[in-house]
Design a protein around this motif. Structure first.
Motif, short mmCIF file in Angstrom:
data_model
loop_
_atom_site.label_atom_id
_atom_site.label_comp_id
_atom_site.label_asym_id
_atom_site.label_seq_id
_atom_site.Cartn_x
_atom_site.Cartn_y
_atom_site.Cartn_z
N VAL A 66 12.98 0.00 -21.05
CA VAL A 66 13.98 -0.62 -20.18
C VAL A 66 13.26 -1.76 -19.45
O VAL A 66 12.28 -1.53 -18.76
N VAL A 67 13.73 -3.00 -19.67
CA VAL A 67 13.14 -4.16 -18.99
C VAL A 67 14.13 -4.60 -17.92
O VAL A 67 15.20 -5.11 -18.22
N PRO A 147 20.07 -8.34 -10.95
CA PRO A 147 19.28 -7.82 -12.04
C PRO A 147 20.00 -7.93 -13.38
O PRO A 147 21.21 -7.75 -13.45
N THR A 148 19.23 -8.26 -14.39
CA THR A 148 19.67 -8.14 -15.78
C THR A 148 18.72 -7.14 -16.41
O THR A 148 17.51 -7.27 -16.27
N THR A 149 19.27 -6.16 -17.07
CA THR A 149 18.45 -5.14 -17.70
C THR A 149 18.70 -5.16 -19.19
O THR A 149 19.85 -5.12 -19.63
N ILE A 150 17.60 -5.25 -19.94
CA ILE A 150 17.69 -5.23 -21.39
C ILE A 150 16.86 -4.07 -21.91
O ILE A 150 16.06 -3.48 -21.18
N PHE A 151 17.05 -3.77 -23.17
CA PHE A 151 16.40 -2.62 -23.79
C PHE A 151 15.65 -3.11 -25.02
O PHE A 151 16.21 -3.84 -25.84
N LYS A 162 22.94 -5.50 -23.06
CA LYS A 162 22.31 -5.82 -21.77
C LYS A 162 23.26 -5.41 -20.65
O LYS A 162 24.48 -5.35 -20.84
N VAL A 163 22.70 -5.12 -19.50
CA VAL A 163 23.49 -4.75 -18.34
C VAL A 163 23.20 -5.77 -17.24
O VAL A 163 22.06 -5.98 -16.87
#
Length: 180
Positions: A66-67, A147-151, A162-163
């Protein structure tokens, strides 16, 4: 007067909910909703906030990473940090979380690094947080909100959805679905 105050208060609550759900603009701190589209996380050679070397090899050996791309200027980013720290300590062996401090202008940005270290310490978030090198700075140009969260999988491929915005429950759902 009481009705006017109540209406103003309700407007502020509504704005705060929208702000927390969408995240901060990476440059202005205003709500934004778009991010980068790429299926390979860029190669990098940088350091974490403690000065330890980190490369894209950090993804190897984990099914999913999780980035969390965040900024020291972003209230939703900071508010989710305690929950991310707790989650990082509870993750299964084949998963991990790393942070990418988007407002650092590189590994030598002492001021932003110090702010990030304080935020992480206050939040009890001890997972790896990296500072962008030139490749990551270029990648971050296409990130509009934090925040942007990528996997990312073990080969450095960006997977899943992405979230955008602070939504730890959604991050957990994606990780759980990927690890099944």
């Amino acid at each position: 007067m009481h009705k006017l105050f109540k209406a103003l208060l309700m407007s502020m609550v509504a704005f705060s909910a929208i702000f927390l759900a969408t995240g901060c603009s990476a440059e202005t701190g205003k709500p934004a909703q778009e991010t980068a589209n790429s299926n390979k996380f860029p190669a990098f050679q940088t350091v974490d906030v403690a000065g330890n070397p980190v490369t894209q090899d950090i993804f190897k050996g984990k099914k999913i990473t999780v980035v969390n791309i965040w900024g020291t200027f972003c209230p939703p980013c900071i508010e989710e940090m305690p929950e991310l720290g707790k989650w990082a300590r509870e993750m299964p062996q084949d998963a991990q979380i790393i942070g990418l401090v988007c407002d650092a202008i590189g590994p030598s940005d002492k001021e932003t690094t110090a702010a990030a270290v304080k935020i992480l310490k206050d939040a009890n978030a001890s997972f790896v947080n990296i500072l962008p090198d030139d490749n990551l700075l270029k990648y971050l140009e296409s990130i509009d909100a934090v925040p942007t969260t990528i996997f990312v999988d073990s080969d450095g491929n960006i997977i899943g959805e992405k979230v955008i915005g602070a939504d730890v429950a959604k991050y957990k759902q994606q990780v759980k679905g990927y690890l099944k």
